[in-house]
Design a protein around this motif. Structure first.
Motif, PDB file in Angstrom:
ATOM      1  N   THR A  25     -39.743  -8.899  -1.471  1.00 13.48           N
ATOM      2  CA  THR A  25     -38.352  -8.449  -1.418  1.00 13.48           C
ATOM      3  C   THR A  25     -38.253  -6.965  -1.150  1.00 13.48           C
ATOM      4  O   THR A  25     -37.401  -6.511  -0.400  1.00 13.48           O
ATOM      5  CB  THR A  25     -37.644  -8.793  -2.738  1.00 13.48           C
ATOM      6  N   PHE A  26     -39.181  -6.160  -1.784  1.00 16.37           N
ATOM      7  CA  PHE A  26     -39.073  -4.702  -1.725  1.00 16.37           C
ATOM      8  C   PHE A  26     -40.012  -4.154  -0.653  1.00 16.37           C
ATOM      9  O   PHE A  26     -41.158  -4.591  -0.532  1.00 16.37           O
ATOM     10  CB  PHE A  26     -39.435  -4.101  -3.089  1.00 16.37           C
ATOM     11  N   HIS A  27     -39.520  -3.178   0.095  1.00 23.94           N
ATOM     12  CA  HIS A  27     -40.369  -2.604   1.140  1.00 23.94           C
ATOM     13  C   HIS A  27     -41.024  -1.300   0.704  1.00 23.94           C
ATOM     14  O   HIS A  27     -41.834  -0.748   1.444  1.00 23.94           O
ATOM     15  CB  HIS A  27     -39.570  -2.402   2.429  1.00 23.94           C
ATOM     16  N   ARG A  28     -40.673  -0.800  -0.503  1.00 21.25           N
ATOM     17  CA  ARG A  28     -41.382   0.362  -1.039  1.00 21.25           C
ATOM     18  C   ARG A  28     -41.233   0.367  -2.553  1.00 21.25           C
ATOM     19  O   ARG A  28     -40.136   0.169  -3.075  1.00 21.25           O
ATOM     20  CB  ARG A  28     -40.833   1.657  -0.434  1.00 21.25           C
ATOM     21  N   ALA A  49     -37.737   0.503  -7.091  1.00 20.05           N
ATOM     22  CA  ALA A  49     -38.006  -0.374  -5.953  1.00 20.05           C
ATOM     23  C   ALA A  49     -36.937  -0.150  -4.891  1.00 20.05           C
ATOM     24  O   ALA A  49     -35.756  -0.024  -5.213  1.00 20.05           O
ATOM     25  CB  ALA A  49     -38.012  -1.844  -6.386  1.00 20.05           C
ATOM     26  N   GLU A  50     -37.382  -0.105  -3.644  1.00 22.27           N
ATOM     27  CA  GLU A  50     -36.462   0.051  -2.529  1.00 22.27           C
ATOM     28  C   GLU A  50     -36.470  -1.232  -1.701  1.00 22.27           C
ATOM     29  O   GLU A  50     -37.531  -1.757  -1.361  1.00 22.27           O
ATOM     30  CB  GLU A  50     -36.863   1.229  -1.638  1.00 22.27           C
ATOM     31  N   ALA A  51     -35.275  -1.722  -1.436  1.00 26.62           N
ATOM     32  CA  ALA A  51     -35.135  -2.928  -0.625  1.00 26.62           C
ATOM     33  C   ALA A  51     -34.051  -2.682   0.411  1.00 26.62           C
ATOM     34  O   ALA A  51     -33.098  -1.953   0.171  1.00 26.62           O
ATOM     35  CB  ALA A  51     -34.768  -4.136  -1.492  1.00 26.62           C
ATOM     36  N   THR A  52     -34.208  -3.298   1.546  1.00 27.02           N
ATOM     37  CA  THR A  52     -33.181  -3.148   2.563  1.00 27.02           C
ATOM     38  C   THR A  52     -31.914  -3.885   2.149  1.00 27.02           C
ATOM     39  O   THR A  52     -31.984  -4.936   1.496  1.00 27.02           O
ATOM     40  CB  THR A  52     -33.668  -3.698   3.917  1.00 27.02           C
TER      41      THR A  52
END
Length: 710
Positions: free
Chosen positions: A105-108, A177-180
């Motif tokens: 889910t998270f890209h960073r 957490a970073e997610a689009t």
């Protein structure tokens, strides 16, 4: 003047009366019904989008909670806080990469110490940065699992989730957490049922009467995270257009979902009808004035008789007939009128027969509460005797056995408000019905209601079974499997003294490997579901295609070496684009799946991945010297649950689910790309091709293989 001419003048005058008396009420009724229908459609659209947003929020919350309970991650962070070192930080970074790969889910991901400094991250550029003063760090310290929308450096909308981390009751830092936010944008920008002027978007209150747009607007793309002075419930929008709208509060957040459409678009058909009616009325009025004096002397009695009959027919008595007493044009007109009335009577009989044969239940009730019509489907759904008559029933005898549904109150409200009412999931002796009640309007007066009954039992069971399955997959399978993987990993790494027995070490390693395999299987099912339903987020960003191909090759080198296979990567020098738009992680997953299949079905020889640019796309060709695919087996490629066996060589055995190529094609389609079999020859090898566009990839729902509900 001949009698035919007199009759023409009479028809013109009657047309004027009929258009005036019936046309205007029809216009008003049509406009009212159209606005009611559009408002109901807006509510349904908003409810559907609200469900999708709630699903996204729940998914993010589950992933965030899963992150907070990662025991290995918390132990590594606590060890680093106690004794910072490069190795401790490297272990922490590796753990974060594993978490990111397992969740998807998270890209960073990155973690801070209690003072807010980044000590571990999947992005090395963030290490050492001070986040104590950031909005997401402060908000996360006040409320666990805080979710914020933030505009990234590239102008895209990202979602940040702050998760406090504790160990034995001690705060040891925070995970961010970073997610689009692309999934939210896809939901909010779904205008398929909102016409050409309608739109939907997310907002949140800022206080002092101000609101903030969380997503882009249909006619103002740069509106995300900007401030509006007016409330979202205003019927005048940011373009000063009058609108019909509905608002829905998103549970668990301060977000408000707004769905609206311009009233000008809603009223356009009625305005066209009004213009046409006024034109016809004007022409008819002029002609009527010219001949009125003549008609009063020569055609008063025939017109009077016709008018009386028309009035009775208009009241519903289609058995009325004009008494024909002459053989001239008036007599011919009377005969034609009688034939028309007979045709109307036959049409009504056919209409009643059609109603009675509807697959949905149909009940007509007058304004006094009497049952007028009950069709065959109603008798079947409500288990009524087939020989009974409408006069045998009352509203209570028909609907009284339904649980928590008051038919009398619903009909009364429908007649009073002159608006449709819908009741969903009404229980009746083990079945579930959707009941729609609509008023029968004549002008501004409600003459009765129509009740439609549809059986939703099978669809409800299918939906519930599907929801239960994915709930079990996500909560009952993935959570314990993740715990098993984490615990076995910790035992193998932190308790070497207690694991000196080689047999015990082998069993523990096998347990650890099996848990990873089971997690991959569960994740495949969840990936398939999210991709099929268009809920999978794509982190579209520029990436180096050659670097991604090298990374994919590195992941299968050991497997290829174990079978003594040559693994090569070739690319034309200087011809590749330096950057390609797409989801780097999903591109790598597709390439790894293709390479794994090539290794699996190649006994000797080589496997080659070739990067080849065309005028509009970049092609990744994965070629092997394996067994090839028969024409019969080629028909089954890219289908769900098709595995490679001795009889059906579908080349799709990923995690023993038969989903590898199917999921890979869905991911490729989600990036506007293609995945296909380029060529194959039995005994000589196969080439699969992944093709991605050079002009960028905009995420879109893939074409999933889903059978329709019966």
């Amino acid at each position: 003047m001949k009698i035919a001419q007199k009759l023409l003048f009479a028809i013109l005058a009657m047309s004027l009366l009929l258009l005036t008396g019936a046309g205007l009420p029809i216009l008003v009724t049509t406009q009212h019904a159209l606005r009611t229908q559009i408002q109901t459609s807006l509510d349904n659209t908003a409810n559907h989008q609200l469900e999708r947003i709630e699903t996204l929020n729940k998914s993010v919350a589950v992933e965030a909670n899963d992150l907070a309970f990662k025991s290995q991650l918390r132990i590594l962070l606590d060890q680093y806080n106690a004794a910072p070192s490069d190795k401790a930080q490297a272990d922490l970074n590796a753990a974060l990469v594993d978490v990111q790969n397992s969740q998807g889910t998270f890209h960073r991901l990155y973690v801070t110490n209690p003072q807010g400094r980044v000590v571990g991250s999947t992005d090395s550029s963030l290490l050492g940065q001070d986040y104590s003063g950031t909005k997401v760090f402060r908000a996360g310290g006040q409320q666990a699992n805080t979710s914020l929308f933030v505009r990234s450096a590239t102008g895209e909308l990202d979602q940040y989730i702050a998760v406090p981390l504790t160990l034995l009751g001690r705060p040891i830092g925070m995970a961010i957490a970073e997610a689009t936010a692309a999934s939210y944008l896809v939901v909010a920008r779904d205008y398929s049922e909102l016409g050409t002027t309608g739109e939907s978007y997310l907002t949140r209150p800022l206080g002092n009467g101000h609101w903030q747009y969380l997503t882009r607007l249909r006619f103002k793309n740069d509106a995300a995270l900007t401030t509006a002075s007016g409330p979202p419930t205003s019927t005048t929008d940011y373009r000063n257009h009058t609108t019909l709208l509905t608002t829905k509060a998103v549970p668990g957040t301060d977000w408000v979902l707004v769905a609206k459409i311009d009233t000008a678009e809603v009223d356009a058909p009625v305005m066209r009808m009004r213009t046409l009616l006024l034109g016809v009325l004007g022409v008819a009025a002029g002609l009527a004035v010219l001949v009125a004096w003549y008609l009063s002397r020569t055609m008063t009695n025939p017109i009077k008789r016709f008018t009386e009959v028309v009035g009775r027919i208009r009241a519903g008595n289609l058995n009325e007939r004009v008494q024909v007493k002459s053989r001239d044009e008036i007599g011919a007109l009377g005969n034609a009128f009688n034939e028309m009335t007979s045709s109307l009577l036959e049409s009504r009989a056919r209409l009643i027969a059609s109603i009675l044969s509807l697959s949905q239940g149909f009940v007509m009730i007058d304004q006094a509460g009497n049952i007028i019509t009950v069709n065959v489907a109603t008798r079947r759904l409500l288990k009524l005797p087939t020989t009974s008559k409408e006069s045998d029933y009352t509203m209570k005898s028909l609907f009284g056995r339904m649980e928590k549904f008051d038919i009398a109150a619903s009909v009364s409200k429908c007649l009073q408000d002159k608006k449709s009412i819908e009741a969903r999931d009404v229980a009746f002796e083990g079945s579930f019905f959707n009941i729609f009640i609509s008023p029968i309007l004549q002008g501004e007066q409600a003459r009765g209601v129509v009740v439609l009954i549809s059986d939703e039992t099978e669809e409800r069971i299918i939906q519930r079974s599907r929801d239960e399955f994915f709930s079990i997959a996500s909560h009952e399978l993935r959570t314990p499997l993740t715990a098993i993987r984490g615990n076995t990993d910790m035992i193998l790494n932190y308790y070497p003294e207690q694991m000196k027995d080689p047999d015990l070490q082998a069993m523990m390693a096998d347990m650890h490997d099996s848990s990873i395999r089971l997690i991959d299987i569960v994740n495949n099912f969840l990936d398939m579901s999210s991709l099929e339903q268009g809920k999978a987020g794509f982190a579209i960003a520029p990436f180096d295609p050659l670097a991604v191909a090298k990374s994919a090759v590195a992941k299968v080198e050991k497997t290829a070496a174990a079978k003594q296979l040559s693994l090569k990567l070739t690319a034309p020098k200087g011809a590749l684009p330096p950057k390609l738009m797409g989801d780097q992680e999903r591109v790598q997953k597709i390439l790894v799946a293709l390479l794994d299949n090539a290794v699996k079905f190649t006994e000797r020889g080589s496997i080659t991945i070739t990067l080849e640019p065309t005028a509009t796309a970049l092609q990744f060709d994965v070629a092997d010297t394996g067994r090839g695919i028969s024409p019969e087996a080629q028909k089954l490629l890219f289908h769900k649950f098709q595995q490679a066996t001795a009889s059906i060589l579908t080349r799709d055995d990923t995690s023993a689910t038969g989903l590898g190529l199917y999921i890979s094609r869905l991911m490729a389609q989600g990036m506007q790309g293609k995945l296909y079999l380029k060529r194959t020859e039995l005994g000589k090898g196969t080439v699969f091709t992944l093709e991605l566009p050079l002009n960028g990839a905009t995420p879109q729902p893939p074409a999933a293989e889903k059978p329709p509900l019966k």
